[in-house]
Each structure stands twice: as C-alpha cells, then as structure tokens.
Motif scaffolding. Structure first.
Motif, mmCIF file in Angstrom:
data_model
loop_
_atom_site.group_PDB
_atom_site.id
_atom_site.type_symbol
_atom_site.label_atom_id
_atom_site.label_comp_id
_atom_site.label_asym_id
_atom_site.label_seq_id
_atom_site.Cartn_x
_atom_site.Cartn_y
_atom_site.Cartn_z
ATOM 1 N N LEU A 155 -69.403 -80.781 -70.601
ATOM 2 C CA LEU A 155 -69.764 -79.652 -71.469
ATOM 3 C C LEU A 155 -70.818 -78.762 -70.816
ATOM 4 N N LEU A 156 -71.731 -79.356 -70.075
ATOM 5 C CA LEU A 156 -72.751 -78.581 -69.383
ATOM 6 C C LEU A 156 -72.129 -77.698 -68.310
ATOM 7 N N ALA A 157 -71.107 -78.197 -67.614
ATOM 8 C CA ALA A 157 -70.419 -77.400 -66.592
ATOM 9 C C ALA A 157 -69.678 -76.229 -67.236
ATOM 10 N N LEU A 158 -69.046 -76.477 -68.386
ATOM 11 C CA LEU A 158 -68.361 -75.383 -69.091
ATOM 12 C C LEU A 158 -69.358 -74.324 -69.564
ATOM 13 N N LEU A 159 -70.513 -74.768 -70.022
ATOM 14 C CA LEU A 159 -71.531 -73.834 -70.497
ATOM 15 C C LEU A 159 -72.069 -72.974 -69.361
ATOM 16 N N LYS A 160 -72.202 -73.563 -68.155
ATOM 17 C CA LYS A 160 -72.686 -72.796 -67.014
ATOM 18 C C LYS A 160 -71.661 -71.774 -66.540
ATOM 19 N N SER A 161 -70.373 -72.001 -66.846
ATOM 20 C CA SER A 161 -69.335 -71.062 -66.413
ATOM 21 C C SER A 161 -69.261 -69.824 -67.311
ATOM 22 N N VAL A 162 -69.917 -69.842 -68.462
ATOM 23 C CA VAL A 162 -69.896 -68.690 -69.371
ATOM 24 C C VAL A 162 -70.875 -67.654 -68.864
ATOM 25 N N TYR A 163 -70.417 -66.394 -68.796
ATOM 26 C CA TYR A 163 -71.264 -65.295 -68.358
ATOM 27 C C TYR A 163 -71.397 -64.312 -69.517
ATOM 28 N N VAL A 164 -72.610 -63.997 -69.888
ATOM 29 C CA VAL A 164 -72.873 -63.093 -70.995
ATOM 30 C C VAL A 164 -73.572 -61.857 -70.459
ATOM 31 N N GLU A 165 -73.020 -60.699 -70.809
ATOM 32 C CA GLU A 165 -73.633 -59.439 -70.410
ATOM 33 C C GLU A 165 -74.025 -58.702 -71.678
ATOM 34 N N SER A 166 -75.272 -58.320 -71.779
ATOM 35 C CA SER A 166 -75.722 -57.636 -72.978
ATOM 36 C C SER A 166 -76.156 -56.220 -72.643
ATOM 37 N N LYS A 167 -76.031 -55.350 -73.651
ATOM 38 C CA LYS A 167 -76.436 -53.957 -73.504
ATOM 39 C C LYS A 167 -77.437 -53.633 -74.593
ATOM 40 N N ASP A 168 -78.214 -52.606 -74.354
ATOM 41 C CA ASP A 168 -79.202 -52.169 -75.320
ATOM 42 C C ASP A 168 -78.482 -51.604 -76.538
ATOM 43 N N PRO A 169 -78.757 -52.104 -77.750
ATOM 44 C CA PRO A 169 -78.049 -51.596 -78.927
ATOM 45 C C PRO A 169 -78.397 -50.144 -79.244
ATOM 46 N N ALA A 170 -79.539 -49.660 -78.793
ATOM 47 C CA ALA A 170 -79.899 -48.269 -79.065
ATOM 48 C C ALA A 170 -79.000 -47.319 -78.287
ATOM 49 N N ALA A 171 -78.484 -47.749 -77.137
ATOM 50 C CA ALA A 171 -77.637 -46.887 -76.329
ATOM 51 C C ALA A 171 -76.223 -46.798 -76.897
ATOM 52 N N GLN A 172 -75.792 -47.807 -77.653
ATOM 53 C CA GLN A 172 -74.455 -47.802 -78.238
ATOM 54 C C GLN A 172 -74.456 -46.972 -79.516
ATOM 55 N N GLU A 173 -73.285 -46.419 -79.848
ATOM 56 C CA GLU A 173 -73.158 -45.674 -81.090
ATOM 57 C C GLU A 173 -72.932 -46.657 -82.230
ATOM 58 N N PRO A 174 -73.492 -46.396 -83.394
ATOM 59 C CA PRO A 174 -73.240 -47.268 -84.538
ATOM 60 C C PRO A 174 -71.765 -47.224 -84.917
ATOM 61 N N LYS A 175 -71.239 -48.376 -85.354
ATOM 62 C CA LYS A 175 -69.820 -48.460 -85.669
ATOM 63 C C LYS A 175 -69.473 -47.738 -86.959
ATOM 64 N N GLY A 176 -70.313 -47.848 -87.991
ATOM 65 C CA GLY A 176 -69.996 -47.290 -89.294
ATOM 66 C C GLY A 176 -70.241 -45.797 -89.402
ATOM 67 N N VAL A 177 -71.040 -45.222 -88.525
ATOM 68 C CA VAL A 177 -71.416 -43.821 -88.636
ATOM 69 C C VAL A 177 -70.590 -43.011 -87.642
ATOM 70 N N THR A 178 -69.932 -41.983 -88.151
ATOM 71 C CA THR A 178 -69.178 -41.094 -87.264
ATOM 72 C C THR A 178 -69.977 -39.815 -87.092
ATOM 73 N N GLN A 179 -70.121 -39.397 -85.869
ATOM 74 C CA GLN A 179 -70.854 -38.174 -85.610
ATOM 75 C C GLN A 179 -69.886 -37.006 -85.660
ATOM 76 N N VAL A 180 -70.238 -35.997 -86.460
ATOM 77 C CA VAL A 180 -69.370 -34.847 -86.643
ATOM 78 C C VAL A 180 -69.705 -33.818 -85.584
ATOM 79 N N LYS A 181 -68.715 -33.412 -84.843
ATOM 80 C CA LYS A 181 -68.921 -32.411 -83.803
ATOM 81 C C LYS A 181 -68.768 -31.028 -84.421
ATOM 82 N N GLU A 182 -69.219 -30.004 -83.693
ATOM 83 C CA GLU A 182 -69.133 -28.637 -84.198
ATOM 84 C C GLU A 182 -67.688 -28.199 -84.369
ATOM 85 N N ALA A 183 -66.780 -28.708 -83.529
ATOM 86 C CA ALA A 183 -65.375 -28.307 -83.616
ATOM 87 C C ALA A 183 -64.711 -28.892 -84.864
ATOM 88 N N GLU A 184 -65.283 -29.961 -85.439
ATOM 89 C CA GLU A 184 -64.688 -30.605 -86.596
ATOM 90 C C GLU A 184 -65.251 -30.076 -87.909
#
Length: 180
Positions: A60-89
């Motif tokens: 189990l320890l070997a399997l756990l070491k094989s997992v690679y997790v990459e994280s990103k800053d949540p502030a840089a991502q767009e929120p899922k529930g909020v849609t940003q309205v563009k001027e063309a829309e």
C-alpha cells in the motif's frame, strides 16, 4: 402565615433525618455484561498485541508513492457556479417605464436571456393585446430569449387579472345581518 408553618414542618429534625439517610446501606449496582477478556488482562496485553491498522503495509505504501497530485491556486480558477457575462452577451433595454418606479435608475442593458420587470410587463401585455402579431417566436427574438422560456412566460406570467363584479340588483339574494 401558612408558609412559615410549612417551613417549620419541613425543617423539623432535619439533621437527624439527613444522618439516617447517609448511614443507610447503599443499593448494589447491577452486574456488568460478561466480556471475553477481563479488563485487567486486556490492559496488560495491549502493549504486546500489534494492531494491524498501525502496521506498515509495504504494497500500500508503494501504491501511495505512485500517486502524483498537482494543485493549483483556487483564486486563479474561475468559480464553477458563477458565469461571467461578456459585453457581447448583453443587449440594450427595449422598454423602460418613465421615472424608474422599480429602482432601475442606472440600468442601460441586460444579459441576453433575461428581462427586466418593465420589459416582461410590456411583452406580456403586447402578446395579450395582439396574439397574432406578438407570437412567442417574435417575443423570443425581440428580447433575446429562448423559445421554451418565452412560451412559459406568456402562459404562466399573469400580472393583471381584471374581474368585473356585476352590479347588485333587487333579485340578487343577499345575506342580511341579524339584529340579535
């Protein structure tokens, strides 16, 4: 006066009654449920028994070491529930009431697929007055709405229902108040 008599009766010979209650034999507690191992033996053996949960499991320890997790800053991502309205829309307002009674003072445009209260009232009243001219398709095109939403709006949004009550006549039966 009655409270004093009751208090005197309640406090009469209080110390003797308390000592008698304290010296009385206490009831025996109920026997405990029988267990497989006595409590004293279990506590002494706890140090020698190895818990399988706390053991190191190499596969189990070997399997756990094989997992690679990459994280990103949540502030840089767009929120899922909020849609940003563009001027063309966005679209300009088609209709607004004079004096802005609904608090729409600074509103000059709305997102496509949305209506202001004034526009909804205008669209429904136009459809009610001239249903052949203002079909659901034309209303949807005029206000940039979906056809399904427009049909639902025109069917279920009923802002005013005028009911004309006929005048009273002599033949009309009325309930008269009794003078009891």
């Amino acid at each position: 006066m009655g409270a004093r008599v009751v208090r005197m009766m309640r406090n009469f010979n209080l110390e003797n009654r308390v000592f008698r209650e304290i010296s009385r034999e206490k009831p025996q507690p109920a026997p405990r449920h029988a267990t497989e191992a006595p409590a004293a033996a279990a506590s002494s053996e706890a140090g020698t028994i190895v818990d399988p949960v706390n053991q190191k499991n190499d596969p189990l320890l070997a399997l756990l070491k094989s997992v690679y997790v990459e994280s990103k800053d949540p502030a840089a991502q767009e929120p899922k529930g909020v849609t940003q309205v563009k001027e063309a829309e966005r679209r300009p307002l088609r209709f607004s009431l004079p004096g802005d009674p609904y608090g729409l003072v600074g509103l000059t445009d709305v997102p496509k697929g949305k209506l202001t209260i004034a526009e909804a009232l205008k669209a429904v009243s136009s459809h009610q007055r001239q249903p052949q001219t203002w079909t659901p398709e034309k209303v949807a095109q005029e206000y940039s709405l979906e056809l399904k939403d427009t049909k639902d709006l025109l069917e279920f949004f009923i802002p005013f229902q005028v009911q004309i009550i006929p005048p009273k006549t002599d033949n009309t039966k009325q309930i008269k108040a009794s003078s009891d």
